[in-house]
Design a protein around this motif. Structure first.
Motif, PDB file in Angstrom:
ATOM      1  N   ILE A  75       0.850  -1.190   0.000  1.00  0.00           N
ATOM      2  CA  ILE A  75       0.000   0.000   0.000  1.00  0.00           C
ATOM      3  C   ILE A  75       0.888   1.242   0.000  1.00  0.00           C
ATOM      4  CG2 ILE A  75      -1.917   1.162   1.142  1.00  0.00           C
ATOM      5  CD1 ILE A  75      -2.391  -1.450   2.707  1.00  0.00           C
ATOM      6  N   GLU A  76       0.673   2.135  -0.956  1.00  0.00           N
ATOM      7  CA  GLU A  76       1.492   3.343  -1.066  1.00  0.00           C
ATOM      8  C   GLU A  76       0.889   4.497  -0.266  1.00  0.00           C
ATOM      9  OE1 GLU A  76       2.016   4.280  -5.160  1.00  0.00           O
ATOM     10  OE2 GLU A  76       3.294   2.532  -5.572  1.00  0.00           O
ATOM     11  N   ASN A  77       1.793   5.350   0.238  1.00  0.00           N
ATOM     12  CA  ASN A  77       1.415   6.603   0.913  1.00  0.00           C
ATOM     13  C   ASN A  77       0.470   6.378   2.095  1.00  0.00           C
ATOM     14  OD1 ASN A  77       2.891   8.065  -1.102  1.00  0.00           O
ATOM     15  ND2 ASN A  77       1.125   7.865  -2.470  1.00  0.00           N
ATOM     16  N   THR A  78       0.834   5.475   2.973  1.00  0.00           N
ATOM     17  CA  THR A  78       0.003   5.211   4.148  1.00  0.00           C
ATOM     18  C   THR A  78       0.350   6.122   5.321  1.00  0.00           C
ATOM     19  OG1 THR A  78       1.574   3.487   4.833  1.00  0.00           O
ATOM     20  CG2 THR A  78      -0.355   2.783   3.556  1.00  0.00           C
ATOM     21  N   HIS A  79       1.517   6.761   5.272  1.00  0.00           N
ATOM     22  CA  HIS A  79       1.962   7.609   6.389  1.00  0.00           C
ATOM     23  C   HIS A  79       3.076   8.529   5.889  1.00  0.00           C
ATOM     24  CE1 HIS A  79       4.409   3.936   6.315  1.00  0.00           C
ATOM     25  NE2 HIS A  79       5.410   4.715   6.685  1.00  0.00           N
ATOM     26  N   PRO A  80       3.505   9.509   6.679  1.00  0.00           N
ATOM     27  CA  PRO A  80       4.549  10.444   6.237  1.00  0.00           C
ATOM     28  C   PRO A  80       5.893   9.740   6.026  1.00  0.00           C
ATOM     29  CG  PRO A  80       3.357  11.319   8.132  1.00  0.00           C
ATOM     30  CD  PRO A  80       2.951   9.893   7.996  1.00  0.00           C
ATOM     31  N   PRO A  81       6.603  10.046   4.936  1.00  0.00           N
ATOM     32  CA  PRO A  81       7.921   9.431   4.687  1.00  0.00           C
ATOM     33  C   PRO A  81       9.030  10.116   5.483  1.00  0.00           C
ATOM     34  CG  PRO A  81       7.381  10.900   2.886  1.00  0.00           C
ATOM     35  CD  PRO A  81       6.185  10.903   3.813  1.00  0.00           C
ATOM     36  N   ILE A  82      10.109   9.400   5.710  1.00  0.00           N
ATOM     37  CA  ILE A  82      11.301   9.965   6.355  1.00  0.00           C
ATOM     38  C   ILE A  82      12.385  10.239   5.320  1.00  0.00           C
ATOM     39  CG2 ILE A  82      13.204   9.431   7.947  1.00  0.00           C
ATOM     40  CD1 ILE A  82      11.216   8.100   9.778  1.00  0.00           C
ATOM     41  N   VAL A  83      12.500   9.356   4.308  1.00  0.00           N
ATOM     42  CA  VAL A  83      13.469   9.575   3.227  1.00  0.00           C
ATOM     43  C   VAL A  83      12.707   9.605   1.898  1.00  0.00           C
ATOM     44  CG1 VAL A  83      15.348   8.473   4.484  1.00  0.00           C
ATOM     45  CG2 VAL A  83      13.941   7.109   2.928  1.00  0.00           C
ATOM     46  N   SER A  84      13.322  10.194   0.885  1.00  0.00           N
ATOM     47  CA  SER A  84      12.685  10.281  -0.430  1.00  0.00           C
ATOM     48  C   SER A  84      12.743   8.928  -1.133  1.00  0.00           C
ATOM     49  CB  SER A  84      13.387  11.335  -1.283  1.00  0.00           C
ATOM     50  OG  SER A  84      14.708  10.895  -1.616  1.00  0.00           O
ATOM     51  N   ARG A  85      11.869   8.751  -2.117  1.00  0.00           N
ATOM     52  CA  ARG A  85      11.863   7.503  -2.884  1.00  0.00           C
ATOM     53  C   ARG A  85      13.173   7.332  -3.657  1.00  0.00           C
ATOM     54  NH1 ARG A  85       7.087   4.926  -2.814  1.00  0.00           N
ATOM     55  NH2 ARG A  85       5.281   6.139  -2.108  1.00  0.00           N
ATOM     56  N   GLU A  86      13.724   8.423  -4.110  1.00  0.00           N
ATOM     57  CA  GLU A  86      14.982   8.354  -4.850  1.00  0.00           C
ATOM     58  C   GLU A  86      16.100   7.802  -3.964  1.00  0.00           C
ATOM     59  OE1 GLU A  86      18.075  11.301  -7.295  1.00  0.00           O
ATOM     60  OE2 GLU A  86      16.356  12.131  -6.210  1.00  0.00           O
ATOM     61  N   VAL A  87      16.190   8.325  -2.736  1.00  0.00           N
ATOM     62  CA  VAL A  87      17.216   7.844  -1.800  1.00  0.00           C
ATOM     63  C   VAL A  87      16.983   6.373  -1.469  1.00  0.00           C
ATOM     64  CG1 VAL A  87      18.046   8.042   0.578  1.00  0.00           C
ATOM     65  CG2 VAL A  87      17.736  10.096  -0.812  1.00  0.00           C
ATOM     66  N   PHE A  88      15.736   6.015  -1.214  1.00  0.00           N
ATOM     67  CA  PHE A  88      15.411   4.632  -0.855  1.00  0.00           C
ATOM     68  C   PHE A  88      15.754   3.669  -1.993  1.00  0.00           C
ATOM     69  CE2 PHE A  88      12.465   1.025  -0.400  1.00  0.00           C
ATOM     70  CZ  PHE A  88      12.771   0.629   0.891  1.00  0.00           C
ATOM     71  N   GLN A  89      15.388   4.024  -3.224  1.00  0.00           N
ATOM     72  CA  GLN A  89      15.663   3.157  -4.368  1.00  0.00           C
ATOM     73  C   GLN A  89      17.159   3.007  -4.615  1.00  0.00           C
ATOM     74  OE1 GLN A  89      13.329   5.042  -7.426  1.00  0.00           O
ATOM     75  NE2 GLN A  89      11.377   4.277  -6.596  1.00  0.00           N
ATOM     76  N   LYS A  90      17.918   4.085  -4.419  1.00  0.00           N
ATOM     77  CA  LYS A  90      19.373   3.989  -4.560  1.00  0.00           C
ATOM     78  C   LYS A  90      19.955   3.035  -3.514  1.00  0.00           C
ATOM     79  CE  LYS A  90      20.358   8.523  -6.610  1.00  0.00           C
ATOM     80  NZ  LYS A  90      21.022   9.846  -6.403  1.00  0.00           N
ATOM     81  N   ALA A  91      19.421   3.100  -2.293  1.00  0.00           N
ATOM     82  CA  ALA A  91      19.892   2.199  -1.235  1.00  0.00           C
ATOM     83  C   ALA A  91      19.577   0.745  -1.575  1.00  0.00           C
ATOM     84  CB  ALA A  91      19.260   2.585   0.103  1.00  0.00           C
ATOM     85  N   GLN A  92      18.378   0.489  -2.148  1.00  0.00           N
ATOM     86  CA  GLN A  92      18.025  -0.879  -2.521  1.00  0.00           C
ATOM     87  C   GLN A  92      18.949  -1.403  -3.622  1.00  0.00           C
ATOM     88  OE1 GLN A  92      15.793  -2.042  -0.255  1.00  0.00           O
ATOM     89  NE2 GLN A  92      16.074   0.122   0.279  1.00  0.00           N
ATOM     90  N   ALA A  93      19.253  -0.534  -4.586  1.00  0.00           N
ATOM     91  CA  ALA A  93      20.140  -0.936  -5.675  1.00  0.00           C
ATOM     92  C   ALA A  93      21.533  -1.272  -5.147  1.00  0.00           C
ATOM     93  CB  ALA A  93      20.219   0.174  -6.720  1.00  0.00           C
TER      94      ALA A  93
END
Length: 517
Positions: free
Chosen positions: A274-292
């Motif tokens: 489920i997307e956007n269920t609560h306020p984020p702490i990091v941006s999606r760009e930062v998160f995706q870079k970390a996953q990569a």
């Protein structure tokens, strides 16, 4: 001569006072006020007080706790303890389902109470365990109560599933960086600053091991309030979709039969993202870079390590490392290299790979249940030894004071940034300077410390204890990541016995079955 007989009449029996206790339990979300927690306590107090020959011992009450596991109910355990001390003659309970929803545990408890001379009366079923035929009746009613518990659990799972399908179900607890306010996740700014720091430093090339070390030196408390950080929770933070404001539902699931066990979901159950269920702490760009980056490092590790057990197993007789052998039908075993080349050189034969996996699962489950008994004494001995060594070294004490002062500076800077009094760039510059100072101080401490291996053993053993604490309650299948976190070496004593040497030096033996020829 006739015997002189004097008749002594019996003493009038004093009315015996029956020491009576009551046990009640209700769910914390129960809306039935007639059977609420407070009402039951009041009702039992009045009921026992109405009998002149009854003496109230206590009303034992558990609220909002599971009835399927007796070891989770503190007041129930207190009741059993008082019965063992001879303080209770009789126990009153509303129904068997309130007493226990597991037939086996129910009968075990009732048999023990019967042996202690304590009777139990169940009002709803009108069963008194003081009668001869009660156990059979309790067994039947207990089975019904057990089925009731399973039905309740199934209804709860169905309710959760429907909420997840609608995108309503988020979480029952707050991950690090958030607070749970009602049904909503709210950012905890102090912890959120640490989360952002972890993502930023990891993308800057800092390893999870280094991050754990730095956060510990900076005196940043963990989510459990501890001062020591380990790589396992940092990896969990880096992989957790909660920090971009999304929720992956049903990461864990509960088995459908008693005893209920919570397991990690590896695809056995459906999941909902489920997307956007609560306020984020990091941006999606930062998160995706970390996953990569995590995926890239994981692939690199797989390239260099052919198998999870490679270089882990050594022979307890000749010290040679073990090698993996796979038969034509795909059956994998591990064997001493010397024995593999020439059997007479070493008597240690083949061990099935599946048996090594099964032994690790058994070892973990025993360790999870008895961690305090197994690990606490070893940790205390190492801590006492290190303290004694440092007490005799004034230079070491001075270095430790300096490290503590610098770490306090780091903590204060983090607080200033959280309060908005220091911008991110200035904070990063100051933390970098502090980190350089800490590195110099630690290098000096290592030079002074003649027994580096003791400090390392303490650190490793604390890491092992933390991994066990944060690991799953019950392990059913071999978990590679958990194995890597816990096991430094496997010593094959024979074809039927191996020893797991955990990080920190603790060794635990497990039996294994020999490979079939």
């Amino acid at each position: 001569m006739a015997a002189n007989v004097t008749y002594i009449p019996p003493k009038a029996a004093k009315p015996e006072t029956l020491r009576v206790a009551a046990y009640c339990r209700v769910s914390s979300d129960s809306s039935d006020q007639l059977h609420s927690y407070a009402t039951q306590i009041k009702a039992y107090t009045e009921q026992i007080g109405a009998h002149a020959d009854w003496e109230l011992v206590d009303v034992y009450a558990d609220e909002g706790l599971t009835g399927t596991r007796m070891d989770k109910r503190e007041d129930f355990q207190r009741l059993l303890a008082d019965c063992r001390k001879g303080k209770v003659d009789r126990v009153l309970c509303k129904s068997i389902s309130r007493f226990a929803r597991n037939t086996r545990d129910c009968l075990v408890a009732l048999r023990e109470l019967s042996a202690l001379g304590v009777t139990v009366y169940f009002e709803k079923e009108n069963i008194d365990t003081g009668t001869l035929t009660s156990e059979l009746m309790v067994s039947v009613s207990g089975a019904l109560a057990q089925q009731e518990s399973i039905s309740i659990s199934q209804n709860q799972r169905m309710s959760y599933r429907r909420r997840m399908e609608k995108g309503e179900f988020i979480t029952c607890y707050a991950p690090y960086g958030y607070d749970l306010k009602g049904q909503e996740l709210v950012i905890n700014e102090e912890q959120a600053a640490v989360v952002r720091y972890i993502f930023q430093q990891y993308l800057n090339g800092c390893s999870v091991e280094r991050l754990a070390h730095d956060l510990t030196q900076m005196n940043v408390p963990t989510g459990f309030g501890q001062s020591k950080w380990w790589d396992y929770p940092i990896r969990y933070i880096l992989k957790n979709e909660k920090y971009v404001g999304d929720t992956l539902c049903q990461k864990f699931y509960t088995t459908e039969h008693l005893p209920f066990i919570n397991k990690m979901n590896h695809g056995e159950r459906e999941q909902y993202y489920i997307e956007n269920t609560h306020p984020p702490i990091v941006s999606r760009e930062v998160f995706q870079k970390a996953q990569a980056l995590l995926e890239k490092k994981s692939a690199k590790n797989v390239t260099h390590i052919a198998h999870i057990l490679s270089l882990k197993i050594c022979c307890g007789r000749c010290g040679t490392s073990y090698i993996r052998r796979v038969s034509l039908n795909g059956f994998a075993t591990w064997v001493c290299r010397k024995h593999d080349r020439k059997a007479v050189d070493c008597s240690n034969g083949r061990i099935p790979e599946t048996e090594i996996y099964a032994a690790f699962v058994r070892m973990y489950n025993k360790l999870k249940e008895n961690a305090d008994i197994i690990l606490a004494p070893a940790l205390k001995q190492l801590d006492d030894l290190e303290t004694a060594m440092q007490r005799e070294n004034p230079a070491m004490l001075e270095i430790n004071r300096a490290i503590a002062q610098v770490a306090e500076q780091s903590h204060n800077i983090s607080k200033l940034q959280t309060a908005g009094l220091l911008d991110a760039d200035a904070c990063a510059a100051k933390l970098s300077s502090i980190q350089t100072k800490l590195t110099q101080l630690r290098r000096e401490r290592r030079r002074l410390l003649e027994h580096d291996d003791i400090e390392d053993a303490i650190s490793r053993l604390h890491q092992t204890a933390d991994t066990i604490k944060s690991g799953p309650e019950q392990l059913d299948t071999f978990d590679e990541s958990l194995f890597e976190e816990l096991v430094e070496r496997i010593i094959a004593e024979s074809q039927t016995c191996i020893r797991f040497r955990l990080w920190g030096g603790v060794e635990l033996a497990e039996k294994v079955r020999r490979a079939k020829r």
